[in-house]
Design an enzyme around this catalytic site. Sequence first.
Site, PDB file in Angstrom:
ATOM      1  N   ASP A 199      50.154 114.241 -66.120  1.00 21.73           N
ATOM      2  CA  ASP A 199      50.978 113.032 -65.978  1.00 21.73           C
ATOM      3  C   ASP A 199      50.905 113.971 -63.906  1.00 21.73           C
ATOM      4  OD1 ASP A 199      52.588 110.540 -65.288  1.00 21.73           O
ATOM      5  OD2 ASP A 199      53.696 112.211 -64.608  1.00 21.73           O
ATOM      6  N   GLU A 258      45.367 112.734 -65.043  1.00 21.62           N
ATOM      7  CA  GLU A 258      45.457 111.513 -64.517  1.00 21.62           C
ATOM      8  C   GLU A 258      45.520 112.549 -63.378  1.00 21.62           C
ATOM      9  OE1 GLU A 258      48.854 108.501 -64.154  1.00 21.62           O
ATOM     10  OE2 GLU A 258      49.549 109.796 -63.645  1.00 21.62           O
TER      11      GLU A 258
END
Length: 699
Positions: free
Chosen positions: A351, A387
């Site tokens: 993330d 990401e």
Amino acid sequence: MQASAPIMSIVAGDHSTLGAAYDGQGVNFAVFSENATKIELCLFSHDGQRETVRLELPDRTGAVWHGYVPGLKPGALYGYRAYGPYEPDRGHRFNPMKLLADPYSRAFHGDWTSAKETLGYDPDAPEHDAKPSQIDSAPFVPKSIVPEIEVPWDKTPAPRRSWSETVIYEAHVRGLTQLHPDVPEELRGTYEALGSEPIIAHLKDLGVTALELLPVHAFLDDGFLVERGLTNYWGYNSLGFFAVEPRYFGPNGAEGFRQAVDRLHAAGIEVILDVVYNHTAEGDHRGPTLSFRGLDNAAYYNLQASHARYYVNDTGCGNTVAIRHPFVLRMVLDSLRYWVTVMGIDGFRFDLATTLGREAHGFDLHGGFFDAIRQDPVLRQCKLIAEPWDIGPGGYQLGGFPADWGEWNDKFRDSTRKFWRGDAHAAQELAGNFLGTASVFDHSGRKPFSSINFVAAHDGFTLADVTRYRERHNEANGESNADGHGHNLSDNCGAEGDTKNEAILARRALRVRNLLATVFLSQGTPMLLAGDELGRTQRGNNNTYCQDNETSWINWAQADTDLLDFARRLIALRRDNAVLRQDRYLHGQVRADGLPDVTWSSLEGGALNWRDSSLDGFCLQIRGVAEKTISEDGTVLIVVNGGDDDKRLVLSEPGPDLCWERVLDTAAPDDPAHRITSRKSQPISAHSVVMFVGKRADI
């Protein structure tokens, strides 16, 4: 196992292994803090309600405080109290009144509660966080649990799927399993359900090779959500990087997670974890003191250079973990290795991964985090996915990660949505998508798998809602519909939300098939959001991070079985045609037979005008497989008609001794494959994708 009676003696112990480690005779404790002046180990009764003894860690080696308690056994409950300056303006927030979780905790006893008693400062003081709190937080926080001696992963080995055969299925533990009618009721929403026969059967039948789970590290529910009667459903609020989140425990607790991984491996399915190392649940300077902040705020977090009282907020979540610090980096790497070597995990999706690669001078492909993983004999074998953005300076880094990483390709998502809703200038970008977005990724020896291709993910509209809603409908989140992304590139096809209009329903169904076809016929690594193959809707909510209810859960009873059949067919086409899964980028280079590996043309057979803003269709012929280890040859023709009118395709020659077989038509999903034995034009419906495969004429 319950803790033994309180032991009053403690000796120096060892600094080399952080956390609590049982050796059969006692427990060694080691914790990092370079700015503390003293650290106490606090032991608790077996129910966690009573602090039975405090023992000062007697030794320090560098920045590691450590001690060994003879006779202590697994199951003992503990926490730390750290002493040092409480000087927020200098970045220090030590407060021994706050019981602190061990950053290396394998498990916790009790639940986290949003209570003012966990604040390290006195909220009633005039300057808020300027004055330390004098309230003991121990009754309001879970206790760390001394683990058993850890057993390395000894279950079914990792499937080790190649990137070229990988199909990722992004799912949430509860969202995937809670409403499945064939999962035993007592297992629904648990880790055991992930490994249940009905779930595995669905994944295998669909053709999935990798299950990517939303966060399962131990995490907290944000205080503001609790006040609204909501929870942090997605789980991007980590506190325990080594602990399995207990809210999904079934009858076997954490072992149920290992059992699920084992069963998924046995089915040939890899397990990838979505991990959050960029920030923690402690939030900004107004947040609770639960672990890292109290152990050494100035070391664990990036603080503003001009005012150390405040945090650098490159994540948008209040704080940013100081990955550049050697001991913080060590914690992250130890955590990753733990999940691989003990829990059996095959890969990680990071993330806000830009945060992890940002050095003092900015994002650095050769920074400490990436260098550490490159040399790690365990982690470098894993699937690693970024990401590739955060909200910090230079935060958008699509295409900027190491060559062996995959990256979520939001350009693929956006340009695919634009084209199929009819935006101008979108065909050019869509064409690039079909060849793995080479303009972004084809450099430094990167492979097409670098592009993780998707049109829907947990964050945003589901695939169905991309065709049902023009605007977000997030009222249930309690933020006046102001949260979530406002740039959805969606289209309701004529009516917002539910409708009984057959023409609109048909238009939506066709568009969903076109979006899916674009994902699975493109070079790169396809990713499917769980439930999109079933037509799952979130009723227009594009930010269901706090909706742990039927808004987010897959409603298996209302599955669109026709769409499911189509998704199966698409994934099978990809699996059976290596031409769609190239190991190298294709740029129209001439092959040994004198033909280019890629040819673009109009549907009429002529050259394309790529500068035409109204371009709404094209043909892409791909010949052969570039990867030398694959002997299969072949050719495919992908025809895209995004216009409002039906057209006639002038077929090219597939190659010597070959004829075309029409294997897919999104406008006629039920039509079986059929041979075209002579060169002739073919009908191509408006708003459709058609695929032909070159087959030997004598078969």
